[in-house]
Scaffold this motif. Structure first.
Motif, short mmCIF file in Angstrom:
data_model
loop_
_atom_site.label_atom_id
_atom_site.label_comp_id
_atom_site.label_asym_id
_atom_site.label_seq_id
_atom_site.Cartn_x
_atom_site.Cartn_y
_atom_site.Cartn_z
N GLU A 145 -33.50 -24.65 -41.85
CA GLU A 145 -33.79 -23.88 -40.65
C GLU A 145 -34.82 -24.55 -39.74
O GLU A 145 -34.70 -24.49 -38.52
CB GLU A 145 -34.31 -22.50 -41.05
CG GLU A 145 -34.53 -21.55 -39.88
CD GLU A 145 -34.97 -20.17 -40.31
OE1 GLU A 145 -35.42 -19.40 -39.43
OE2 GLU A 145 -34.89 -19.86 -41.52
N LEU A 189 -32.94 -12.48 -40.06
CA LEU A 189 -33.99 -13.50 -40.11
C LEU A 189 -35.25 -12.90 -39.50
O LEU A 189 -35.49 -13.04 -38.30
CB LEU A 189 -33.58 -14.77 -39.36
CG LEU A 189 -32.46 -15.60 -39.96
CD1 LEU A 189 -32.10 -16.75 -39.03
CD2 LEU A 189 -32.85 -16.14 -41.33
N ARG A 203 -39.06 -19.22 -35.75
CA ARG A 203 -38.06 -18.19 -35.41
C ARG A 203 -38.38 -17.53 -34.08
O ARG A 203 -37.46 -17.22 -33.30
CB ARG A 203 -38.01 -17.15 -36.53
CG ARG A 203 -37.38 -17.68 -37.81
CD ARG A 203 -37.42 -16.66 -38.93
NE ARG A 203 -36.74 -17.17 -40.12
CZ ARG A 203 -36.70 -16.53 -41.28
NH1 ARG A 203 -37.29 -15.34 -41.42
NH2 ARG A 203 -36.07 -17.07 -42.32
N PHE A 216 -25.71 -20.65 -42.28
CA PHE A 216 -25.70 -22.10 -42.13
C PHE A 216 -24.27 -22.63 -42.26
O PHE A 216 -23.46 -22.06 -43.00
CB PHE A 216 -26.59 -22.76 -43.19
CG PHE A 216 -28.04 -22.39 -43.10
CD1 PHE A 216 -28.84 -22.91 -42.10
CD2 PHE A 216 -28.60 -21.51 -44.00
CE1 PHE A 216 -30.18 -22.56 -42.00
CE2 PHE A 216 -29.94 -21.15 -43.92
CZ PHE A 216 -30.73 -21.68 -42.91
N LYS A 255 -37.31 -19.98 -31.37
CA LYS A 255 -35.85 -20.03 -31.25
C LYS A 255 -35.31 -18.76 -30.58
O LYS A 255 -34.40 -18.83 -29.74
CB LYS A 255 -35.22 -20.20 -32.62
CG LYS A 255 -35.36 -21.58 -33.21
CD LYS A 255 -34.54 -22.58 -32.40
CE LYS A 255 -34.58 -23.97 -33.01
NZ LYS A 255 -33.82 -24.96 -32.21
N GLU A 270 -33.51 -23.38 -47.77
CA GLU A 270 -33.26 -22.59 -46.56
C GLU A 270 -34.25 -22.96 -45.47
O GLU A 270 -33.88 -23.10 -44.29
CB GLU A 270 -33.38 -21.10 -46.87
CG GLU A 270 -32.25 -20.53 -47.71
CD GLU A 270 -32.49 -19.06 -48.01
OE1 GLU A 270 -33.16 -18.38 -47.20
OE2 GLU A 270 -32.03 -18.59 -49.06
N ARG A 271 -35.51 -23.11 -45.83
CA ARG A 271 -36.53 -23.42 -44.83
C ARG A 271 -36.33 -24.81 -44.23
O ARG A 271 -36.49 -25.00 -43.03
CB ARG A 271 -37.93 -23.31 -45.45
CG ARG A 271 -38.28 -21.89 -45.83
CD ARG A 271 -39.73 -21.73 -46.19
NE ARG A 271 -40.02 -20.35 -46.58
CZ ARG A 271 -41.22 -19.90 -46.88
NH1 ARG A 271 -42.26 -20.72 -46.84
NH2 ARG A 271 -41.39 -18.63 -47.22
N LYS A 304 -26.15 -17.07 -45.32
CA LYS A 304 -27.37 -17.04 -44.50
C LYS A 304 -27.12 -17.56 -43.09
O LYS A 304 -28.05 -17.65 -42.28
CB LYS A 304 -28.46 -17.89 -45.16
CG LYS A 304 -28.93 -17.34 -46.50
CD LYS A 304 -29.64 -16.01 -46.33
CE LYS A 304 -30.16 -15.48 -47.65
NZ LYS A 304 -30.84 -14.19 -47.50
#
Length: 602
Positions: free
Chosen positions: A241, A433, A383, A270, A386, A237-238, A268
């Protein structure tokens, strides 16, 4: 032939073919093309030995196209491939090479596609037929694929067909090929069975052997992440992201894992999809097209279905599970860094698997360097940045007047400042998130390490139990989950699912006891926030866990399935039936086969 660089126009290819490859951007032939094209144009049989990604399709496709008579509507060139994906790719490439030759038709035949489509294409009299062994045999046997006019036959990825058990099928097909057919075998390696059929079906072949060029390998940066306490899924996941990528392929071992992992990534947010052998062919083709068109960015796949897949967008390959041999690893990372492009391959390895990296380095003649997984603070910074970019973009909209009026009304009615309202909205926005994720659990393994901190990890286990720090037993409550060994669940699946969904530290999870159709899991008595409500929505390997609290459970002496290295205690247990007392034999402390398998590299 000289090793000096030459151009395609010097290889005596027909003008229509030269014009087509010029339009495609081909200028200089690769080494396998330099040596194979003249030999095939001269009518020789060829045995080509070169790694994947060296341009073998053009090496046989261009010269054998020159032998095709477009006025004869019958198969004149046969290309046998190990997988459907490779057959489709080869057919597309040959179609591009022949686009300036009027009357040339290419048909593909492979399992999983409708017979109606293939029968229709074969009735049209294609000059070139590309396909997989099983379906090709079927069409030959039924008389739908007539080889009387065949001029050339190619085996592409011959060693892979051998590995997949197609040797008998290959021999059957070659027995039905006319004796005067020109033969070309191309393979990454040359095992004994391939040499045997070579001596049986090829006549004085020109052996073209190309060593892997270091310059081509330098386009792929290889890295390894020693799987930490956050687990593989959270690590993926990381990467998805934070890392800057265009598209990536994630390799797993089983078909079920492709579905489980892709569904998790989609949940999640994606754009991910699975690709495996159980899917209908039209679905597989649709997913590959979506990857090419940018509608999905992450493809979760097994080795076989991704063999031969060439999508320019693929900038990263993730080895979520290590392959069982080094040859598979070479093919995996070959999905990126093709045709001069740069790529990056990241493998996930447990502390036991790290010792295998030296063999992979020898197989690729490259270096595998450590990969630093973004930690919680880096994830937070990413995050926040973003979120700022999104808000700044929205703030530039000319249609915010009404919203500004609503905000002013809120501040007037509630006596809450604008800053406080903005903070509340930001808090609401980041629920899925979190801008401030929990700190990573401390991974105390591997405090004494070898090269680059990647080898000889012998974490100090003093004061710990099986690698996990134990808390007071009174801090835990035991929950029953409706999944167990029958569903293929492992302790690592349970830890990962709870840590990700309930947002608690994996170190706060206690003993895990696996049974056939359920399991018992120790969790903190005071789950954070709406912890139990979140548990109700957790799925493990596509099964709802339906959690329930086990009343009166003991937390002091249970066997911890997560800590397989410990010897489980002997115990007596009372049953409610006629077996009033029964002494249990000591359980083996060996992990189950699926949990202790470590890949080996030949």
């Amino acid at each position: 032939m000289s090793n000096d660089k030459i151009l395609f126009e010097e290889l005596s290819l027909p003008t229509p073919i030269l014009s087509a490859i010029t339009e495609l951007g081909f200028v200089e032939p690769t080494p396998i093309q330099q040596q194979s094209i003249p030999a095939l144009l001269a009518g020789n049989d060829v045995l080509g030995e070169a790694q994947t990604g060296t341009g073998k399709t053009a090496a046989f496709g261009l010269p054998l196209l020159a032998r095709i008579d477009e006025n004869i509507n019958a198969p004149q060139m046969l290309v046998v491939c190990p997988t459907r994906e490779l057959a489709i790719q080869v057919a597309e490439a040959i179609t591009d090479f022949a686009k300036n030759i009027r009357g040339i038709n290419v048909a593909t035949v492979y399992g999983g596609q409708s017979y109606t489509i293939q029968n229709r294409d074969l009735k049209r009299g294609p000059q070139i037929v590309v396909g997989t062994p099983g379906r090709m045999m079927d069409h030959i046997e039924k008389g739908r694929l007539n080889l009387d006019n065949l001029k050339a036959c190619v085996l592409d990825e011959a060693d892979e067909m051998l590995n997949m058990g197609f040797l008998d099928d290959i021999e059957w097909i070659l027995d039905h090929v006319p004796e005067d057919t020109q033969m070309a075998f191309f393979s990454a390696t040359m095992p004994a069975p391939i040499k045997k059929i070579t001596s049986q079906f090829l006549t004085d072949p020109v052996h073209v052997k190309i060593a892997v060029e270091k310059q081509a390998k330098a386009n792929i940066t290889q890295r390894a992440w020693r799987v930490g306490a956050i687990g593989k899924t959270a690590g993926l996941e990381r990467i998805a992201e934070v890392v800057d990528y265009d598209a990536m392929i994630v390799f797993v071992r089983t078909r079920n894992d492709t579905l489980t992992l892709s569904e998790h990534l989609v949940s999640k947010g994606f754009k991910a999809a699975a690709l495996n052998g159980d899917m209908q062919q039209q679905d597989r083709e649709r997913i590959v097209d979506q990857l090419k068109n940018g509608r999905i960015h992450i493809l979760i796949a097994t080795d076989v279905v991704a063999r031969g897949l060439d999508v320019p967008r693929i900038s990263h390959v993730i080895n979520y599970d290590l392959p069982f041999d080094s040859e598979s690893y070479v093919h995996r990372i070959g999905r990126t860094g093709r045709a001069g492009r740069e790529g990056e391959a990241i493998l996930f390895a447990s502390h036991r698997e790290m010792r295998l990296l030296n063999r992979l380095e020898r197989a690729t003649e490259g270096q595998i360097t450590p990969f630093d997984m973004p930690d919680a603070s880096q994830l937070s910074k990413h995050r926040i940045e973003k979120t700022k970019e999104k808000l700044v973009s929205v703030a530039a909209s000319p249609n915010l007047e009404k919203y500004a009026e609503v905000l002013a009304k809120f501040t007037e009615e509630t006596e809450i400042t604008t800053e406080q309202l903005a903070a509340a909205m930001l808090y609401q926005l980041q629920q899925k998130l979190p801008l401030f994720p929990q700190a990573d659990p401390v991974d105390k393994r591997g405090e004494r390490r070898g090269r680059d901190g990647m080898r000889n990890d012998r974490g100090d286990r003093r004061g710990r139990e099986g690698g996990r720090e134990r808390r007071n037993s009174g801090d835990f409550a035991t929950y029953k989950f409706a999944v167990g060994r029958a569903q293929g669940v492992k302790p690592s699946d349970i830890v990962g699912a709870i840590a990700n969904e309930v947002r608690i530290n994996s170190r706060e999870i206690g003993n895990i006891k696996l049974f056939d159709n359920h399991c018992h899991v120790e969790l903190p008595k005071s789950l954070p926030g709406q912890g139990f409500e979140k548990l109700k929505n957790v799925t493990i390997r596509r099964h709802k866990i339906n959690p329930s609290l086990v009343e009166g459970a003991s937390h002091s002496s249970g066997y911890d399935s997560e800590n397989r290295g410990k010897r489980p205690p002997r115990k007596r247990e009372r049953f409610n039936d006629d077996r009033s007392m029964k002494t249990f034999k000591k359980k083996s402390n060996k992990p189950r086969r699926e949990e202790r398998s470590v890949p080996t590299f030949n």
